[in-house]
Design a protein around this motif. Structure first.
Motif, PDB file in Angstrom:
ATOM      1  N   ALA A 194      -7.930  -4.169  49.123  1.00 14.72           N
ATOM      2  CA  ALA A 194      -8.427  -3.902  50.473  1.00 14.72           C
ATOM      3  C   ALA A 194      -7.282  -3.416  51.350  1.00 14.72           C
ATOM      4  O   ALA A 194      -6.173  -3.934  51.261  1.00 14.72           O
ATOM      5  N   THR A 195      -7.562  -2.437  52.195  1.00 16.65           N
ATOM      6  CA  THR A 195      -6.587  -2.027  53.204  1.00 16.65           C
ATOM      7  C   THR A 195      -6.841  -2.775  54.509  1.00 16.65           C
ATOM      8  O   THR A 195      -5.918  -3.143  55.204  1.00 16.65           O
ATOM      9  N   ASP A 196      -8.102  -3.006  54.834  1.00 14.44           N
ATOM     10  CA  ASP A 196      -8.496  -3.814  55.993  1.00 14.44           C
ATOM     11  C   ASP A 196      -9.167  -5.071  55.432  1.00 14.44           C
ATOM     12  O   ASP A 196     -10.354  -5.066  55.093  1.00 14.44           O
ATOM     13  N   PHE A 197      -8.384  -6.134  55.310  1.00 15.50           N
ATOM     14  CA  PHE A 197      -8.827  -7.354  54.638  1.00 15.50           C
ATOM     15  C   PHE A 197     -10.097  -7.937  55.250  1.00 15.50           C
ATOM     16  O   PHE A 197     -11.063  -8.218  54.544  1.00 15.50           O
ATOM     17  N   ASP A 198     -10.112  -8.122  56.565  1.00 17.54           N
ATOM     18  CA  ASP A 198     -11.283  -8.730  57.207  1.00 17.54           C
ATOM     19  C   ASP A 198     -12.526  -7.867  57.048  1.00 17.54           C
ATOM     20  O   ASP A 198     -13.618  -8.380  56.825  1.00 17.54           O
ATOM     21  N   ARG A 199     -12.370  -6.556  57.164  1.00 16.85           N
ATOM     22  CA  ARG A 199     -13.501  -5.642  56.975  1.00 16.85           C
ATOM     23  C   ARG A 199     -14.053  -5.781  55.562  1.00 16.85           C
ATOM     24  O   ARG A 199     -15.270  -5.842  55.358  1.00 16.85           O
ATOM     25  N   ALA A 200     -13.180  -5.837  54.564  1.00 16.04           N
ATOM     26  CA  ALA A 200     -13.610  -5.961  53.166  1.00 16.04           C
ATOM     27  C   ALA A 200     -14.320  -7.289  52.919  1.00 16.04           C
ATOM     28  O   ALA A 200     -15.358  -7.326  52.252  1.00 16.04           O
ATOM     29  N   VAL A 201     -13.795  -8.371  53.468  1.00 15.17           N
ATOM     30  CA  VAL A 201     -14.428  -9.681  53.291  1.00 15.17           C
ATOM     31  C   VAL A 201     -15.813  -9.679  53.935  1.00 15.17           C
ATOM     32  O   VAL A 201     -16.790 -10.158  53.337  1.00 15.17           O
ATOM     33  N   THR A 202     -15.926  -9.119  55.127  1.00 12.31           N
ATOM     34  CA  THR A 202     -17.231  -9.028  55.794  1.00 12.31           C
ATOM     35  C   THR A 202     -18.189  -8.177  54.980  1.00 12.31           C
ATOM     36  O   THR A 202     -19.359  -8.540  54.796  1.00 12.31           O
ATOM     37  N   PHE A 203     -17.716  -7.049  54.459  1.00  7.54           N
ATOM     38  CA  PHE A 203     -18.554  -6.171  53.640  1.00  7.54           C
ATOM     39  C   PHE A 203     -19.127  -6.924  52.446  1.00  7.54           C
ATOM     40  O   PHE A 203     -20.343  -6.969  52.239  1.00  7.54           O
ATOM     41  N   TYR A 204     -18.283  -7.541  51.647  1.00  4.81           N
ATOM     42  CA  TYR A 204     -18.756  -8.207  50.433  1.00  4.81           C
ATOM     43  C   TYR A 204     -19.602  -9.439  50.729  1.00  4.81           C
ATOM     44  O   TYR A 204     -20.605  -9.671  50.069  1.00  4.81           O
ATOM     45  N   SER A 205     -19.222 -10.236  51.719  1.00  5.32           N
ATOM     46  CA  SER A 205     -20.040 -11.426  51.995  1.00  5.32           C
ATOM     47  C   SER A 205     -21.410 -11.026  52.524  1.00  5.32           C
ATOM     48  O   SER A 205     -22.412 -11.656  52.173  1.00  5.32           O
ATOM     49  N   THR A 206     -21.500  -9.953  53.306  1.00  4.41           N
ATOM     50  CA  THR A 206     -22.788  -9.501  53.827  1.00  4.41           C
ATOM     51  C   THR A 206     -23.619  -8.825  52.739  1.00  4.41           C
ATOM     52  O   THR A 206     -24.795  -9.146  52.559  1.00  4.41           O
ATOM     53  N   VAL A 207     -23.024  -7.894  52.007  1.00  6.61           N
ATOM     54  CA  VAL A 207     -23.760  -7.167  50.970  1.00  6.61           C
ATOM     55  C   VAL A 207     -24.237  -8.111  49.868  1.00  6.61           C
ATOM     56  O   VAL A 207     -25.391  -8.044  49.436  1.00  6.61           O
ATOM     57  N   LEU A 208     -23.369  -9.011  49.429  1.00 10.19           N
ATOM     58  CA  LEU A 208     -23.732  -9.926  48.347  1.00 10.19           C
ATOM     59  C   LEU A 208     -24.514 -11.139  48.834  1.00 10.19           C
ATOM     60  O   LEU A 208     -25.088 -11.874  48.033  1.00 10.19           O
ATOM     61  N   GLY A 209     -24.538 -11.360  50.139  1.00 10.72           N
ATOM     62  CA  GLY A 209     -25.280 -12.490  50.690  1.00 10.72           C
ATOM     63  C   GLY A 209     -24.695 -13.831  50.275  1.00 10.72           C
ATOM     64  O   GLY A 209     -25.423 -14.770  49.979  1.00 10.72           O
ATOM     65  N   THR A 210     -23.358 -13.922  50.256  1.00 12.79           N
ATOM     66  CA  THR A 210     -22.704 -15.156  49.833  1.00 12.79           C
ATOM     67  C   THR A 210     -21.437 -15.385  50.645  1.00 12.79           C
ATOM     68  O   THR A 210     -20.867 -14.445  51.206  1.00 12.79           O
ATOM     69  N   GLU A 211     -20.997 -16.612  50.706  1.00 14.46           N
ATOM     70  CA  GLU A 211     -19.752 -16.938  51.399  1.00 14.46           C
ATOM     71  C   GLU A 211     -18.584 -16.638  50.477  1.00 14.46           C
ATOM     72  O   GLU A 211     -18.605 -16.972  49.291  1.00 14.46           O
ATOM     73  N   ILE A 212     -17.569 -16.004  51.035  1.00 19.16           N
ATOM     74  CA  ILE A 212     -16.352 -15.695  50.298  1.00 19.16           C
ATOM     75  C   ILE A 212     -15.223 -16.411  51.026  1.00 19.16           C
ATOM     76  O   ILE A 212     -15.000 -16.189  52.213  1.00 19.16           O
ATOM     77  N   GLN A 213     -14.531 -17.275  50.307  1.00 19.83           N
ATOM     78  CA  GLN A 213     -13.511 -18.160  50.881  1.00 19.83           C
ATOM     79  C   GLN A 213     -12.176 -17.440  51.060  1.00 19.83           C
ATOM     80  O   GLN A 213     -11.582 -16.984  50.097  1.00 19.83           O
ATOM     81  N   LYS A 214     -11.687 -17.353  52.303  1.00 16.42           N
ATOM     82  CA  LYS A 214     -10.391 -16.741  52.585  1.00 16.42           C
ATOM     83  C   LYS A 214      -9.271 -17.757  52.385  1.00 16.42           C
ATOM     84  O   LYS A 214      -9.423 -18.936  52.698  1.00 16.42           O
ATOM     85  N   ALA A 215      -8.137 -17.258  51.882  1.00 15.52           N
ATOM     86  CA  ALA A 215      -6.946 -18.088  51.699  1.00 15.52           C
ATOM     87  C   ALA A 215      -5.745 -17.165  51.548  1.00 15.52           C
ATOM     88  O   ALA A 215      -5.876 -15.941  51.587  1.00 15.52           O
ATOM     89  N   GLU A 216      -4.592 -17.762  51.377  1.00 13.82           N
ATOM     90  CA  GLU A 216      -3.395 -16.999  51.045  1.00 13.82           C
ATOM     91  C   GLU A 216      -2.900 -17.509  49.699  1.00 13.82           C
ATOM     92  O   GLU A 216      -2.889 -18.722  49.456  1.00 13.82           O
ATOM     93  N   PHE A 217      -2.535 -16.592  48.827  1.00  7.95           N
ATOM     94  CA  PHE A 217      -2.045 -16.956  47.508  1.00  7.95           C
ATOM     95  C   PHE A 217      -0.832 -16.094  47.197  1.00  7.95           C
ATOM     96  O   PHE A 217      -0.909 -14.864  47.296  1.00  7.95           O
ATOM     97  N   MET A 218       0.266 -16.719  46.875  1.00  8.42           N
ATOM     98  CA  MET A 218       1.515 -16.024  46.572  1.00  8.42           C
ATOM     99  C   MET A 218       1.891 -15.047  47.689  1.00  8.42           C
ATOM    100  O   MET A 218       2.331 -13.926  47.438  1.00  8.42           O
TER     101      MET A 218
END
Length: 130
Positions: A15-39
């Motif tokens: 993703a280049t725009d992280f929040d936009r991508a998370v909103t896109f997938y959670s809305t399109v797929l109709g599911t919650e996607i958990q945000k975090a930081e890893f490495m």
């Protein structure tokens, strides 16, 4: 070669725009996607259980969204979920590249371009078709 239950065990969608991508997938797929930081990188994890394949949306200098290269298919579980997800793509900043298509015994697929410019496949097994 060892007996591998799945050829894939993890995937990352750039993703280049992280929040936009998370909103896109959670809305399109109709599911919650958990945000975090890893490495040190922002990641958003798709739902999974201990025996399933996992994956994340990732904003990273090492990854670039693309319509070429590896293509992954996300499992929507049912034909109804596939149809609903495909119907939400364009209103959420993506493009519908191929509508729901019968591929025989494996089920149905659709192809999209996500909000970041990645080519992604969506799949539903035929077992759930009526």
């Amino acid at each position: 070669m060892p007996n591998l239950p799945n050829a894939i065990n993890w995937f990352e969608i750039p993703a280049t725009d992280f929040d936009r991508a998370v909103t896109f997938y959670s809305t399109v797929l109709g599911t919650e996607i958990q945000k975090a930081e890893f490495m040190g990188e922002p990641q958003a994890f798709f739902p999974m259980d201990p025996t399933s394949v996992g994956g994340a949306i990732v904003k990273s200098e090492r990854l670039t969204p693309s319509m070429t290269g590896t293509l992954i298919y996300l499992n929507l579980g049912t034909v109804e979920n596939l149809e609903q997800a495909l119907g939400r793509v364009e209103s959420n900043g993506g493009k519908l590249l191929m509508p729901k298509t019968d591929i025989g015994d494996p089920g149905f697929i659709g192809m999209i371009q996500d909000s970041e410019g990645n080519g992604i496949g969506l799949h539903a097994p035929k077992l759930d078709a009526v």
